[in-house]
Design a protein around this motif. Structure first.
Motif, PDB file in Angstrom:
ATOM      1  N   TRP A  18     -20.040 -14.511  28.159  1.00  0.00           N
ATOM      2  CA  TRP A  18     -19.215 -15.615  27.685  1.00  0.00           C
ATOM      3  C   TRP A  18     -19.682 -15.994  26.281  1.00  0.00           C
ATOM      4  O   TRP A  18     -20.856 -16.325  26.069  1.00  0.00           O
ATOM      5  N   GLY A  19     -18.766 -15.916  25.322  1.00  0.00           N
ATOM      6  CA  GLY A  19     -19.058 -16.286  23.946  1.00  0.00           C
ATOM      7  C   GLY A  19     -18.486 -17.655  23.644  1.00  0.00           C
ATOM      8  O   GLY A  19     -17.295 -17.899  23.862  1.00  0.00           O
ATOM      9  N   ILE A  20     -19.352 -18.558  23.166  1.00  0.00           N
ATOM     10  CA  ILE A  20     -18.947 -19.936  22.879  1.00  0.00           C
ATOM     11  C   ILE A  20     -19.078 -20.191  21.380  1.00  0.00           C
ATOM     12  O   ILE A  20     -20.082 -19.816  20.767  1.00  0.00           O
ATOM     13  N   ASP A  21     -18.078 -20.826  20.798  1.00  0.00           N
ATOM     14  CA  ASP A  21     -18.179 -21.227  19.396  1.00  0.00           C
ATOM     15  C   ASP A  21     -17.166 -22.325  19.123  1.00  0.00           C
ATOM     16  O   ASP A  21     -16.052 -22.287  19.647  1.00  0.00           O
ATOM     17  N   ALA A  38     -22.984 -27.753  22.885  1.00  0.00           N
ATOM     18  CA  ALA A  38     -23.452 -28.966  23.567  1.00  0.00           C
ATOM     19  C   ALA A  38     -22.649 -29.224  24.837  1.00  0.00           C
ATOM     20  O   ALA A  38     -23.092 -29.961  25.718  1.00  0.00           O
ATOM     21  N   ASP A  39     -21.474 -28.623  24.949  1.00  0.00           N
ATOM     22  CA  ASP A  39     -20.632 -28.746  26.141  1.00  0.00           C
ATOM     23  C   ASP A  39     -20.675 -27.476  26.985  1.00  0.00           C
ATOM     24  O   ASP A  39     -19.747 -27.200  27.757  1.00  0.00           O
ATOM     25  N   MET A  40     -21.742 -26.708  26.860  1.00  0.00           N
ATOM     26  CA  MET A  40     -21.835 -25.409  27.521  1.00  0.00           C
ATOM     27  C   MET A  40     -21.583 -25.484  29.023  1.00  0.00           C
ATOM     28  O   MET A  40     -20.819 -24.683  29.574  1.00  0.00           O
ATOM     29  N   ALA A  41     -22.222 -26.421  29.706  1.00  0.00           N
ATOM     30  CA  ALA A  41     -22.090 -26.488  31.163  1.00  0.00           C
ATOM     31  C   ALA A  41     -20.635 -26.718  31.570  1.00  0.00           C
ATOM     32  O   ALA A  41     -20.123 -26.061  32.482  1.00  0.00           O
TER      33      ALA A  41
END
Length: 334
Positions: free
Chosen positions: A55-58, A92-95
């Motif tokens: 999972w890539g987050i940006d 910061a909102d990963m979860a």
């Protein structure tokens, strides 16, 4: 799938890639998170190294668009689609972002803190003092820009931002010069701000451009970078399955201090309270849920810093989950 890492986009050089892969140790069947997707350098290497899901987050829409172009290169033979899953939002909102995709535990998380090469190299993003562009500095496309900050905040607040986040010892001199300059005309371009800073901060023997620290301080403030880092470091350990690893690459002392403190707490390595502190009367050593994989931060090798000067300040820290985490959800950063 094991073998040499695939070629990366020449516009993005992933820092300490070999070391990240060594400490993350991705394996077949694992689930991983690249919390700072950027140019996809780490994600590409992880997906090529084993049959895993990532999972890539940006929070940068441009990074998500780059990821969408990369996704077809990693098809999922079992479920169809791609093994690369993209989530638009801040780490910061990963979860919450992962939970929205049905993911509550993962086997590894990598974070590359700070600004990406793409953002620095695109003049229109306003991050660089080396190229003229609009004074923006936002990692996403919402909220106040750096121009809003330098043209509206009181001199004392500007000085505090530049001192605390940029670690510029001449911050009050810089803030005074900014206020004087904006009285003549608004500061709307990166070149304008850089010239103002250079007029009062002279080059030193480090060879670093005099505008570096001021631009760093404003960028960190505009994007709430330290607040974002604090929040992701509270969440990431609780997402790791036993055996899962957290690998973080930071680029300046403010970031590294937060990472060191968070990992030390998780591994039970924080100093005991003073004997004069009432907490010392009730404090008991609890079994740690994590172990540090890096006693000291790992630094890039000479060859890498020659190839990629932006890597010279990088520091890598890593830890491994050895039991289901019991870290309180509201534990504050020190």
């Amino acid at each position: 799938m094991n073998g040499p890492f695939p070629p990366h986009d020449p516009g993005h050089v992933p820092v300490m890639l070999a070391e990240v892969m060594e400490y993350l140790a991705p394996h077949d069947g694992g689930r991983y998170v690249d919390g700072t997707f950027g140019g996809g350098g780490y994600a590409r290497a992880i997906l090529a190294a084993c049959d895993c899901q990532l999972w890539g987050i940006d929070r940068d829409p441009a990074a998500i668009a780059r990821g969408a172009a990369l996704a077809p290169a990693f098809p999922d033979a079992r479920g169809g689609g791609s093994r690369l899953h993209l989530l638009h939002g801040g780490f910061a909102d990963m979860a919450d972002l992962l939970a929205g995709d049905g993911v509550t535990t993962v086997d590894g998380i990598v974070l590359d803190l700070g600004v990406s090469s793409y953002q620095i190299d695109e003049a229109e993003r306003g991050f660089s003092f080396r190229m003229d562009g609009p004074l923006d500095m936002r990692m996403n496309d919402t909220g106040p820009t750096a121009a809003d900050v330098v043209n509206t905040l009181p001199e004392s607040e500007l000085a505090d931002i530049i001192y605390h986040y940029g670690e510029e010892r001449l911050s009050r001199r810089v803030a005074r010069a900014i206020v004087a300059a904006r009285a003549e005309a608004p500061l709307l371009r990166t070149s304008q701000l850089a010239d103002v800073v250079r007029s009062v901060v002279r080059p030193d023997r480090s060879g670093i451009d005099p505008a570096t620290r001021t631009f760093q301080g404003l960028r960190i403030h505009v994007n709430d970078e330290l607040g974002q880092i604090t929040r992701v470091l509270e969440q990431a350990p609780r997402l790791l399955a036993p055996g899962g690893r957290l690998v973080v690459v930071s680029f300046h002392s403010l970031e590294d201090r937060l990472v060191k403190q968070a990992m030390s707490r998780a591994a039970g390595r924080m100093p005991a309270p003073s004997r004069h502190d009432p907490r010392a009367m009730t404090a008991r050593a609890a079994p740690a849920d994590f172990r540090l994989l890096t006693g000291r931060p790992i630094r890039p090798g000479d060859e890498e810093t020659r190839r990629n000067p932006r890597a010279r300040s990088a520091r890598l820290r890593a830890m491994e989950c050895i039991a289901p985490s019991s870290i309180p959800a509201s534990e504050p950063a020190e």
